[in-house]
Design an enzyme around this catalytic site. Structure first.
Site, short mmCIF file in Angstrom:
data_model
loop_
_atom_site.label_atom_id
_atom_site.label_comp_id
_atom_site.label_asym_id
_atom_site.label_seq_id
_atom_site.Cartn_x
_atom_site.Cartn_y
_atom_site.Cartn_z
N CYS A 54 13.19 -32.27 -37.73
CA CYS A 54 14.64 -32.16 -37.89
C CYS A 54 14.94 -31.03 -38.86
O CYS A 54 14.26 -30.89 -39.88
CB CYS A 54 15.21 -33.48 -38.42
SG CYS A 54 17.02 -33.49 -38.56
N CYS A 66 15.32 -38.87 -46.13
CA CYS A 66 14.79 -39.16 -44.79
C CYS A 66 13.41 -38.54 -44.60
O CYS A 66 13.20 -37.36 -44.88
CB CYS A 66 15.76 -38.62 -43.74
SG CYS A 66 15.19 -38.92 -42.05
N CYS A 88 14.28 -47.28 -40.19
CA CYS A 88 15.17 -46.11 -40.27
C CYS A 88 14.65 -45.11 -41.29
O CYS A 88 14.36 -45.47 -42.42
CB CYS A 88 16.57 -46.51 -40.73
SG CYS A 88 17.39 -47.64 -39.63
N CYS A 107 17.75 -33.93 -44.96
CA CYS A 107 18.40 -34.97 -45.77
C CYS A 107 17.37 -35.48 -46.77
O CYS A 107 16.22 -35.77 -46.40
CB CYS A 107 18.91 -36.10 -44.89
SG CYS A 107 20.21 -35.54 -43.76
N GLU A 138 8.20 -39.89 -31.99
CA GLU A 138 8.08 -41.34 -32.02
C GLU A 138 9.31 -41.99 -31.40
O GLU A 138 10.41 -41.45 -31.46
CB GLU A 138 7.92 -41.82 -33.47
CG GLU A 138 6.59 -41.37 -34.05
CD GLU A 138 6.42 -41.66 -35.54
OE1 GLU A 138 5.28 -41.77 -35.97
OE2 GLU A 138 7.42 -41.76 -36.26
N CYS A 173 14.96 -47.13 -29.92
CA CYS A 173 15.44 -46.05 -30.78
C CYS A 173 14.69 -44.78 -30.37
O CYS A 173 13.46 -44.74 -30.42
CB CYS A 173 15.13 -46.43 -32.23
SG CYS A 173 15.56 -45.15 -33.42
N1 SAH Z 1 20.22 -37.29 -37.50
C1 SAH Z 1 20.96 -38.43 -37.04
C2 SAH Z 1 20.11 -39.34 -36.19
C3 SAH Z 1 19.01 -40.07 -36.96
S1 SAH Z 1 19.61 -41.64 -37.32
C4 SAH Z 1 21.57 -39.16 -38.21
O1 SAH Z 1 21.13 -38.93 -39.34
O2 SAH Z 1 22.52 -39.91 -38.03
C5 SAH Z 1 18.58 -42.21 -38.54
C6 SAH Z 1 19.34 -43.16 -39.44
O3 SAH Z 1 18.45 -43.64 -40.45
C7 SAH Z 1 20.46 -42.45 -40.17
O4 SAH Z 1 21.57 -43.27 -40.37
C8 SAH Z 1 19.79 -42.13 -41.46
O5 SAH Z 1 20.70 -41.85 -42.45
C9 SAH Z 1 19.01 -43.39 -41.71
N2 SAH Z 1 17.94 -43.20 -42.67
C10 SAH Z 1 17.24 -42.08 -42.90
N3 SAH Z 1 16.32 -42.27 -43.85
C11 SAH Z 1 16.44 -43.57 -44.24
C12 SAH Z 1 15.74 -44.35 -45.17
N4 SAH Z 1 14.73 -43.86 -45.89
N5 SAH Z 1 16.12 -45.64 -45.31
C13 SAH Z 1 17.11 -46.16 -44.56
N6 SAH Z 1 17.80 -45.45 -43.66
C14 SAH Z 1 17.47 -44.16 -43.49
#
Ligand code: SAH
Length: 357
Positions: A114, A121, A337, A118, A94, A107
């Protein structure tokens, strides 16, 4: 499976010129190809009319030109557009186009799924399939550009979609070279941001590619909490991460690092967290982006109530931190995000199965 010939968009300019030279053509043919691909938006060799017919036919035999196709576009009520894209091997990713008053931000994804798991996420819950190729990163931009109105230009690029960019550095670097090369997309490097959870050995090599911005997903002020949210913290704990950033000469007041801090109720939103954070990042040229958790079915966390969010950002602000609260964009289409998880096809499948049951 479809053939896996190399794609012309896998090569930034030096490599594209070398490719021409190695086949007995002058280097400037590489520049001409780049102009067709990235400035004229042409996607077939026949259309590259200033190339000799013989060069066009050898390239057509040896290289692909397309790597992705648009499966579906969803538009949020706030104008955010999410593109579901399919690669030649069927993998789906996406990309999210975020219109703002004076800029258009895209984005983009760097991996199919991935590997980092985390816990908050949605992409992490998908598991990992493979790295994207440079051509697949570049095609996200080319396809998203087609969604813009004639008077709009794609001004900013964030590597914050699916995947961890620093676990796919060769392809990410080649794509950044194309995005920033005046003969490629010609974007200003400072309009490009790459986000990482902190794969420490890859930070300096990334910043060597071009003077882009680095974003670091911090999300916690203690290792105890960060180990749970970002499991890679067990390998690269907070102190080591911050030490790397503090000593990185390419991070400075002109080019600060952006710390991302996803606020989750009862997890990392306490007054103690808000007081600890400024001390932790002292001496690092930085800004902090606070993002209230975007809830989704694969994670047990919720955003704190607005007054807790306000108290958290106010405490940072009072400590002299440059802090911004990131607005939600595209939540209604799972484009915010951490919500990128190819949910649309699943939703469609659910609707279809409900319809027949
Ligand atoms: N793997 C890299 C690139 C992805 S960025 C990284 O984690 O930095 C995606 C961003 O969205 C990151 O800052 C991540 O922490 C944030 N994110 C992930 N899940 C989220 C959620 N459920 N709500 C808000 N932000 C989230």
């Amino acid at each position: 499976m479809t053939s896996r010939r190399p794609n012309l968009k896998d090569y930034a300019l030096p490599a594209l010129r070398d490719l021409c030279v190695s086949r007995g053509w002058p280097a400037y043919r590489g520049d001409q190809i780049a102009t067709w691909l990235y400035k004229n938006d042409v996607n077939s060799l026949e259309e590259m009319t200033n190339l000799p017919a013989e060069l066009r036919s050898v390239l057509a035999a040896d290289f692909e030109l397309s790597s992705l196709e648009v499966v579906m576009t969803q538009r949020s009520t706030d104008g955010t557009a999410k593109l579901l894209l399919r690669a030649m091997d069927g993998a789906q990713i996406e990309a999210v186009l975020i219109p703002e008053e004076r800029r258009q931000t895209l984005c983009i994804s760097t991996q199919v799924g991935c590997p980092l798991t985390c816990s908050f996420c949605a992409t992490g819950a998908l598991g990992f399939t493979r790295n994207l190729r440079a051509s697949e990163i570049v095609d996200q931009v080319l396809l998203a550009r087609k969604q813009l109105a004639p008077d709009e230009i794609l001004s900013n690029l964030v590597f914050m979609g699916m995947g961890e960019p620093l676990l796919n550095l060769p392809a990410v670097s080649e794509a950044i070279r194309l995005f920033t090369d005046p003969k490629g997309f010609g974007m200003a490097p400072r309009r490009i941001t790459v986000s990482t959870v902190g794969v420490l050995p890859q930070i300096a090599p990334l910043l060597e590619v071009a003077p882009i911005h680095l974003a670091v997903s911090l999300h916690a002020t203690t290792d105890e909490v960060r180990d749970v949210l970002v499991p890679l913290n067990k390998r690269y704990p907070i102190a080591a991460l911050l030490e790397t950033l503090r000593e990185e000469p390419r991070i400075n007041r002109r080019r600060p690092v952006f710390f991302e801090y996803t606020l989750m109720e009862g997890v990392n939103d306490s007054v103690e967290d808000a007081r600890r954070l400024p001390k932790l990042i002292e001496g690092i040229a930085s800004k902090v982006n606070v993002i209230p958790m975007n809830p989704h079915p694969d994670a047990p966390y919720k955003p704190p109530p607005p007054e807790v969010v306000d108290r958290f950002t106010a405490t940072l602000h009072e400590a002299g931190i440059r802090v911004t609260l990131r607005r939600d964009r595209g939540r209604d289409i799972d484009a915010a995000c951490g919500q990128l998880a190819n949910r649309a096809p699943r939703k469609a499948a659910e609707i279809a199965s409900n319809a027949i049951s």
